[in-house]
Design an enzyme around this catalytic site. Structure first.
Site, PDB file in Angstrom:
ATOM      1  N   CYS A 115      91.340 134.740  82.662  1.00 33.45           N
ATOM      2  CA  CYS A 115      91.154 133.087  82.811  1.00 33.45           C
ATOM      3  C   CYS A 115      90.755 132.697  84.100  1.00 33.45           C
ATOM      4  O   CYS A 115      90.417 131.514  84.213  1.00 33.45           O
ATOM      5  CB  CYS A 115      92.529 132.494  82.474  1.00 33.45           C
ATOM      6  SG  CYS A 115      93.559 132.978  80.995  1.00 33.45           S
ATOM      7  N   HIS A 255      93.683 125.454  85.147  1.00 32.19           N
ATOM      8  CA  HIS A 255      93.486 126.066  83.732  1.00 32.19           C
ATOM      9  C   HIS A 255      94.469 125.534  82.802  1.00 32.19           C
ATOM     10  O   HIS A 255      95.651 125.121  82.950  1.00 32.19           O
ATOM     11  CB  HIS A 255      93.933 127.548  84.140  1.00 32.19           C
ATOM     12  CG  HIS A 255      94.144 128.183  82.861  1.00 32.19           C
ATOM     13  ND1 HIS A 255      92.967 128.458  81.967  1.00 32.19           N
ATOM     14  CD2 HIS A 255      95.021 129.290  82.712  1.00 32.19           C
ATOM     15  CE1 HIS A 255      93.502 129.281  81.021  1.00 32.19           C
ATOM     16  NE2 HIS A 255      94.579 129.771  81.478  1.00 32.19           N
ATOM     17  N   ASN A 285      94.680 127.689  74.943  1.00 23.09           N
ATOM     18  CA  ASN A 285      94.199 128.146  76.256  1.00 23.09           C
ATOM     19  C   ASN A 285      92.918 128.831  75.889  1.00 23.09           C
ATOM     20  O   ASN A 285      92.855 129.948  74.923  1.00 23.09           O
ATOM     21  CB  ASN A 285      95.169 129.109  76.570  1.00 23.09           C
ATOM     22  CG  ASN A 285      94.836 130.273  77.817  1.00 23.09           C
ATOM     23  OD1 ASN A 285      93.728 129.964  78.252  1.00 23.09           O
ATOM     24  ND2 ASN A 285      95.857 130.690  78.202  1.00 23.09           N
TER      25      ASN A 285
HETATM   26  O1  UT7 Z   1      96.258 132.051  80.762  1.00 20.56           O
HETATM   27  C1  UT7 Z   1      97.326 132.657  81.005  1.00 20.56           C
HETATM   28  C2  UT7 Z   1      97.974 133.204  79.863  1.00 20.56           C
HETATM   29  N1  UT7 Z   1      99.277 133.082  79.663  1.00 20.56           N
HETATM   30  C3  UT7 Z   1     100.046 131.903  79.913  1.00 20.56           C
HETATM   31  O2  UT7 Z   1      99.619 130.981  80.620  1.00 20.56           O
HETATM   32  C4  UT7 Z   1     101.478 131.913  79.263  1.00 20.56           C
HETATM   33  C5  UT7 Z   1     102.561 131.378  80.224  1.00 20.56           C
HETATM   34  N2  UT7 Z   1     103.640 131.635  79.718  1.00 20.56           N
HETATM   35  C6  UT7 Z   1     104.224 130.403  78.846  1.00 20.56           C
HETATM   36  O3  UT7 Z   1     103.352 129.454  78.557  1.00 20.56           O
HETATM   37  C7  UT7 Z   1     105.301 130.721  77.867  1.00 20.56           C
HETATM   38  O4  UT7 Z   1     106.072 131.455  78.581  1.00 20.56           O
HETATM   39  C8  UT7 Z   1     105.509 130.636  76.473  1.00 20.56           C
HETATM   40  C9  UT7 Z   1     104.968 129.521  75.683  1.00 20.56           C
HETATM   41  C10 UT7 Z   1     104.392 131.917  76.232  1.00 20.56           C
HETATM   42  C11 UT7 Z   1     106.749 130.820  76.071  1.00 20.56           C
HETATM   43  O5  UT7 Z   1     107.546 129.588  76.377  1.00 20.56           O
HETATM   44  P1  UT7 Z   1     109.002 130.111  76.902  1.00 20.56           P
HETATM   45  O6  UT7 Z   1     109.664 128.864  77.228  1.00 20.56           O
HETATM   46  O7  UT7 Z   1     108.890 130.981  77.971  1.00 20.56           O
HETATM   47  O8  UT7 Z   1     109.503 130.767  75.873  1.00 20.56           O
HETATM   48  P2  UT7 Z   1     110.364 132.332  75.621  1.00 20.56           P
HETATM   49  O9  UT7 Z   1     109.428 133.441  75.761  1.00 20.56           O
HETATM   50  O10 UT7 Z   1     111.504 132.466  76.699  1.00 20.56           O
HETATM   51  O11 UT7 Z   1     110.950 132.296  74.199  1.00 20.56           O
HETATM   52  C12 UT7 Z   1     112.120 131.421  73.864  1.00 20.56           C
HETATM   53  C13 UT7 Z   1     112.524 131.724  72.555  1.00 20.56           C
HETATM   54  C14 UT7 Z   1     112.716 132.949  72.197  1.00 20.56           C
HETATM   55  O12 UT7 Z   1     113.592 133.246  71.155  1.00 20.56           O
HETATM   56  P3  UT7 Z   1     115.132 133.779  71.505  1.00 20.56           P
HETATM   57  O13 UT7 Z   1     115.020 135.113  72.125  1.00 20.56           O
HETATM   58  O14 UT7 Z   1     115.653 132.521  72.774  1.00 20.56           O
HETATM   59  O15 UT7 Z   1     115.803 133.453  70.185  1.00 20.56           O
HETATM   60  C15 UT7 Z   1     111.271 133.806  71.358  1.00 20.56           C
HETATM   61  O16 UT7 Z   1     111.474 134.373  70.434  1.00 20.56           O
HETATM   62  O17 UT7 Z   1     111.513 131.178  71.654  1.00 20.56           O
HETATM   63  C16 UT7 Z   1     111.097 132.199  70.457  1.00 20.56           C
HETATM   64  N3  UT7 Z   1     109.699 131.860  70.380  1.00 20.56           N
HETATM   65  C17 UT7 Z   1     109.117 131.210  69.571  1.00 20.56           C
HETATM   66  N4  UT7 Z   1     109.724 130.511  68.588  1.00 20.56           N
HETATM   67  C18 UT7 Z   1     108.982 129.756  67.831  1.00 20.56           C
HETATM   68  C19 UT7 Z   1     108.433 132.632  71.210  1.00 20.56           C
HETATM   69  N5  UT7 Z   1     107.436 132.158  70.505  1.00 20.56           N
HETATM   70  C20 UT7 Z   1     107.599 131.262  69.942  1.00 20.56           C
HETATM   71  C21 UT7 Z   1     106.809 130.470  68.653  1.00 20.56           C
HETATM   72  N6  UT7 Z   1     107.620 129.804  67.851  1.00 20.56           N
HETATM   73  N7  UT7 Z   1     105.783 130.470  68.678  1.00 20.56           N
END
Ligand code: UT7
Length: 335
Positions: A115, A255, A285
């Site tokens: 990115c 970004h 993104n």
């Molecule tokens: O360009 C660079 C590329 N990447 C990025 O910029 C990504 C940076 N990171 C992020 O944007 C965030 O970390 C995410 C959006 C990817 C995830 O958000 P988060 O607040 O960090 O969520 P998490 O990974 O801690 O997940 C929280 C919960 C989990 O469930 P449990 O374990 O708490 O039961 C996940 O399984 O949310 C769940 N989860 C979802 N639920 C519904 C993860 N993805 C989803 C989804 N829908 N799409």
């Protein structure tokens, strides 16, 4: 010897027509519009048709940037394409763009910095101009991430979209254009954002395909923490290098990965939402295409004026980051 200043003299962007909403994705994986919007700020994204590749989007954005600059393709000296989704391992996507534009004089190569690639490309292109080697450089950020997303993995498939943005770089009046830049890499943590197979470590086999190793794997939380840290630190460093303070910043193009990351960075930099342009709600993104598409839209909408101090910043695979501070050299554009 007089220092050469480098600025943007043309901008263009293109996204595919097909819209995929959060509700559409909730039919594929266990997710909801509410979760995606509150955790990321993304409402929908564009997805290229099956027969459309990254160079097809790149060429459309490039044609618009060339038109905006008033240059003909055969006046270009160099084409740089930043992409994580090249059409092929080789030839480069830049070479395909060169062929299709008819940029017969131009050298061409790709950059692979995830990115952060477009800003890496701008800094690289600008250095070719300040060194005196080239005069007119086309830099493109283009992606078809929909092709490398695992559409059964809700941790990643909700985040990404396809698109392309391009700029033409040329010398500009002194005190305008790029004032300072920073490129960074933290290879130690590279495995938190990776497309494991298809290269020389794990060439394509029936096994790698079965195990979905040709799709994006990401530890979102780790990338999130890195992003918030680096957005603040690199912004401050690059402003300082330009001899500016954050209150002198007129516009911020981050970004577009996650609204919570942008909000955290803007809070640390004490910037109001009116000082940025957000389009992740519409496009998700778009990796290397994210910054140039946002910049093109912001300029087209009259949000950036001649003389404004503009900061571009991105982070991504590598892990990598890149930032540029520029004094906007262009007059308002007719829309
Ligand atoms: O360009 C660079 C590329 N990447 C990025 O910029 C990504 C940076 N990171 C992020 O944007 C965030 O970390 C995410 C959006 C990817 C995830 O958000 P988060 O607040 O960090 O969520 P998490 O990974 O801690 O997940 C929280 C919960 C989990 O469930 P449990 O374990 O708490 O039961 C996940 O399984 O949310 C769940 N989860 C979802 N639920 C519904 C993860 N993805 C989803 C989804 N829908 N799409």
């Amino acid at each position: 010897m007089k220092k050469i200043s480098v600025g943007i003299t043309g901008l263009g962007s293109y996204v595919p027509e097909r819209v995929v909403t959060n509700d559409d994705i909730s039919k594929l994986v266990e997710t909801s519009d509410e979760w995606i919007v509150t955790r990321t700020g993304i409402k929908e994204r564009r997805v290229a048709d099956e027969n459309v590749a990254t160079s097809d989007l790149a060429i459309k954005a490039a044609e618009l940037a060339l038109e905006d600059s008033g240059l003909d393709a055969d006046e270009l000296d160099l084409i740089i394409v930043a992409t994580a989704t090249p059409d092929h391992a080789f030839p480069s996507t830049a070479a395909l763009v060169q062929k299709n534009l008819g940029a017969s004089k131009a050298a061409a190569f790709d950059l692979s910095v995830g990115c952060s690639g477009f800003i890496y490309g701008m800094v690289t292109g600008a250095n070719f101009i300040t060194s005196g080697m080239y005069k007119k450089v086309l830099v493109i950020g283009a992606e078809t991430l929909s092709k490398i997303v695992d559409w059964t993995d809700r941790n990643t498939c909700v985040l990404f979209g396809d698109g392309a943005g391009a700029c033409v770089l040329e010398s500009c009046d002194e005190s305008f254009g790029i004032l300072a830049s920073e490129l960074g890499s933290d290879g130690l943590n590279g495995d938190v954002l990776i497309l494991p197979a298809g290269g020389s470590r794990y060439p394509a086999t029936a096994e790698t395909v079965k195990n979905k190793l040709h799709t994006i794997k990401m530890d979102g939380k780790e990338v999130f923490k890195f992003a918030v840290r680096v957005m603040e630190k690199s912004s401050m460093r690059v402003l300082e290098e330009a001899g500016l303070t954050q209150d002198q910043l007129d516009f911020f193009i981050p970004h577009q990965a996650n609204m919570r990351i942008v909000d955290a960075a803007m809070k640390k930099l004490q910037l109001g939402r009116e000082k940025t342009h957000i389009n992740m709600d519409k496009y998700g993104n778009m990796s290397a295409a994210s910054v140039p598409v946002a910049l093109d839209e912001a300029f087209r909408e009259g949000k950036i004026k001649q003389g404004d101090v503009v900061l571009l910043i991105a982070f991504g695979a590598g892990l990598s980051w890149a930032s540029i501070v520029m004094r906007w050299n262009r007059r308002d554009r007719d829309v």
